[in-house]
Design a protein around this motif. Structure first.
Motif, PDB file in Angstrom:
ATOM      1  N   GLY A  13      15.422  38.481  18.367  1.00  0.00           N
ATOM      2  CA  GLY A  13      14.736  37.442  17.187  1.00  0.00           C
ATOM      3  C   GLY A  13      15.817  37.090  16.391  1.00  0.00           C
ATOM      4  N   GLU A  14      16.751  38.059  15.973  1.00  0.00           N
ATOM      5  CA  GLU A  14      17.874  37.784  15.011  1.00  0.00           C
ATOM      6  C   GLU A  14      18.852  36.696  15.640  1.00  0.00           C
ATOM      7  N   ALA A  15      19.129  36.860  17.249  1.00  0.00           N
ATOM      8  CA  ALA A  15      19.975  36.204  18.125  1.00  0.00           C
ATOM      9  C   ALA A  15      19.309  34.604  18.192  1.00  0.00           C
ATOM     10  N   VAL A  16      18.131  34.478  18.090  1.00  0.00           N
ATOM     11  CA  VAL A  16      17.470  33.203  18.200  1.00  0.00           C
ATOM     12  C   VAL A  16      17.551  32.484  16.780  1.00  0.00           C
ATOM     13  N   LEU A  17      17.217  33.262  15.874  1.00  0.00           N
ATOM     14  CA  LEU A  17      17.331  32.654  14.475  1.00  0.00           C
ATOM     15  C   LEU A  17      18.662  32.242  14.023  1.00  0.00           C
ATOM     16  N   ALA A  18      19.696  33.117  14.743  1.00  0.00           N
ATOM     17  CA  ALA A  18      21.075  32.872  14.229  1.00  0.00           C
ATOM     18  C   ALA A  18      21.680  31.775  14.970  1.00  0.00           C
ATOM     19  N   ARG A  19      21.102  31.334  16.326  1.00  0.00           N
ATOM     20  CA  ARG A  19      21.503  30.070  17.051  1.00  0.00           C
ATOM     21  C   ARG A  19      20.983  28.967  16.231  1.00  0.00           C
ATOM     22  N   PRO A  35      22.506  39.541   8.354  1.00  0.00           N
ATOM     23  CA  PRO A  35      21.838  39.013   9.520  1.00  0.00           C
ATOM     24  C   PRO A  35      20.241  38.107   9.105  1.00  0.00           C
ATOM     25  N   PRO A  36      19.921  37.259   9.708  1.00  0.00           N
ATOM     26  CA  PRO A  36      18.436  36.487   9.329  1.00  0.00           C
ATOM     27  C   PRO A  36      17.503  37.671   9.212  1.00  0.00           C
ATOM     28  N   HIS A  37      16.629  37.572   8.337  1.00  0.00           N
ATOM     29  CA  HIS A  37      15.712  38.514   7.666  1.00  0.00           C
ATOM     30  C   HIS A  37      14.630  37.909   7.016  1.00  0.00           C
ATOM     31  N   ILE A  38      13.413  38.645   6.533  1.00  0.00           N
ATOM     32  CA  ILE A  38      12.568  38.135   5.823  1.00  0.00           C
ATOM     33  C   ILE A  38      12.339  39.156   4.681  1.00  0.00           C
ATOM     34  N   THR A  39      12.600  38.559   3.458  1.00  0.00           N
ATOM     35  CA  THR A  39      12.703  39.316   2.155  1.00  0.00           C
ATOM     36  C   THR A  39      11.340  39.601   1.748  1.00  0.00           C
ATOM     37  N   LEU A  40      10.982  40.969   1.604  1.00  0.00           N
ATOM     38  CA  LEU A  40       9.787  41.412   1.373  1.00  0.00           C
ATOM     39  C   LEU A  40       9.657  41.560  -0.283  1.00  0.00           C
ATOM     40  N   LEU A  41      10.601  42.131  -0.915  1.00  0.00           N
ATOM     41  CA  LEU A  41      10.548  42.429  -2.227  1.00  0.00           C
ATOM     42  C   LEU A  41      11.904  42.193  -2.948  1.00  0.00           C
ATOM     43  N   ARG A  42      12.090  41.850  -4.071  1.00  0.00           N
ATOM     44  CA  ARG A  42      13.122  41.437  -4.716  1.00  0.00           C
ATOM     45  C   ARG A  42      12.980  41.882  -6.288  1.00  0.00           C
ATOM     46  N   GLY A  43      14.091  42.234  -6.903  1.00  0.00           N
ATOM     47  CA  GLY A  43      13.963  42.752  -8.468  1.00  0.00           C
ATOM     48  C   GLY A  43      15.516  43.160  -8.569  1.00  0.00           C
ATOM     49  N   GLU A  44      15.677  43.708  -9.913  1.00  0.00           N
ATOM     50  CA  GLU A  44      16.976  43.966 -10.437  1.00  0.00           C
ATOM     51  C   GLU A  44      17.207  45.171 -10.526  1.00  0.00           C
ATOM     52  N   ASP A  45      18.569  45.762 -10.892  1.00  0.00           N
ATOM     53  CA  ASP A  45      19.023  47.096 -10.786  1.00  0.00           C
ATOM     54  C   ASP A  45      18.113  48.142 -10.917  1.00  0.00           C
ATOM     55  N   VAL A 143       8.908  30.472  18.045  1.00  0.00           N
ATOM     56  CA  VAL A 143      10.229  31.468  18.298  1.00  0.00           C
ATOM     57  C   VAL A 143       9.466  32.962  17.708  1.00  0.00           C
ATOM     58  N   ARG A 144       9.495  34.011  18.909  1.00  0.00           N
ATOM     59  CA  ARG A 144       8.984  35.205  18.763  1.00  0.00           C
ATOM     60  C   ARG A 144      10.208  36.183  18.403  1.00  0.00           C
ATOM     61  N   ALA A 145       9.481  37.257  17.457  1.00  0.00           N
ATOM     62  CA  ALA A 145      10.458  38.313  17.231  1.00  0.00           C
ATOM     63  C   ALA A 145       9.613  39.354  16.660  1.00  0.00           C
ATOM     64  N   ARG A 146      10.121  40.663  16.547  1.00  0.00           N
ATOM     65  CA  ARG A 146       9.650  41.723  16.154  1.00  0.00           C
ATOM     66  C   ARG A 146      10.360  42.130  14.735  1.00  0.00           C
ATOM     67  N   GLY A 147       9.604  42.458  13.674  1.00  0.00           N
ATOM     68  CA  GLY A 147      10.089  43.252  12.750  1.00  0.00           C
ATOM     69  C   GLY A 147       9.933  44.708  12.672  1.00  0.00           C
ATOM     70  N   VAL A 148      11.740  45.337  12.894  1.00  0.00           N
ATOM     71  CA  VAL A 148      11.635  46.575  13.467  1.00  0.00           C
ATOM     72  C   VAL A 148      12.075  47.469  12.451  1.00  0.00           C
ATOM     73  N   ALA A 149      12.653  46.938  11.242  1.00  0.00           N
ATOM     74  CA  ALA A 149      12.960  48.079  10.171  1.00  0.00           C
ATOM     75  C   ALA A 149      12.932  47.306   8.616  1.00  0.00           C
ATOM     76  N   LEU A 150      13.233  48.246   7.737  1.00  0.00           N
ATOM     77  CA  LEU A 150      13.130  47.642   6.457  1.00  0.00           C
ATOM     78  C   LEU A 150      14.298  48.444   5.904  1.00  0.00           C
ATOM     79  N   GLU A 151      15.231  47.394   5.130  1.00  0.00           N
ATOM     80  CA  GLU A 151      16.130  47.716   4.478  1.00  0.00           C
ATOM     81  C   GLU A 151      16.338  47.610   3.132  1.00  0.00           C
TER      82      GLU A 151
END
Length: 169
Positions: A13-19, A35-45, A143-151
């Motif tokens: 999935g990352e490779a297809v989005l990168a292409r 790499p390409p990703h979906i942001t789930l949360l965002r905040g400050e320090d 375009v199909r992908a699988r969300g496999v990890a949280l960072e």
């Protein structure tokens, strides 16, 4: 500095989005160094420990994704993104994380009810026609992908502070 919890995709999935992104002016992956990703949360320090706890505690598994459309956040700078089909599994993943936090810990754009799931492709010189021309196989569907990890990521520049693999299921 800002922090985010991102949904990382499988290598295919990352490779297809990168292409797709590489075919566009303003492709963000080289600029971001992430790499390409979906942001789930965002905040400050100050949210880092809360985000880490929410990420570790969420009872969620891997998420199937189908990117089926393009969108533009008008900016400035304008942002061209690939939009996943919003499924109950994707919303449940976002809710499992967001519900574990006080609303004021979240950037307004990622709060439940305001979050627009997306994978950013290009920033600045947005060319929607180039994005359509770069689509992998016209008429072939999403375009199909699988969300496999949280960072847990501090940025800029991106520094991965924690990673959690999502179980298949």
């Amino acid at each position: 500095m800002p922090f985010a919890v991102t949904l990382r995709m499988d290598a295919r999935g990352e490779a297809v989005l990168a292409r797709l992104g590489a075919a566009l002016p303003g492709w963000v992956t080289p600029q971001l160094g992430y790499p390409p990703h979906i942001t789930l949360l965002r905040g400050e320090d100050e949210v880092e420990p809360d985000f880490a706890r929410a990420m570790a505690a969420a009872q969620v598994g891997a998420v199937d994704l189908a990117f089926a459309g393009f969108g533009i956040f008008p900016g400035p700078p304008a942002i061209l993104f690939l939009a996943p089909v919003v499924t109950s599994a994707l919303l449940a993943l976002h809710a499992a994380l967001a519900d574990a936090l006080p609303a004021d810990a979240l950037h307004p754009h990622v709060r439940p009810g305001a979050w627009v799931p997306h994978a950013t492709l290009a920033e600045g010189a947005v060319d929607a026609s180039a994005a359509l021309a770069a689509w992998p196989m016209p008429g072939a569907g999403p375009v199909r992908a699988r969300g496999v990890a949280l960072e847990l990521v501090r940025f800029p520049p991106p520094v991965v502070r924690a990673r959690r693999e999502l179980p298949a299921g």
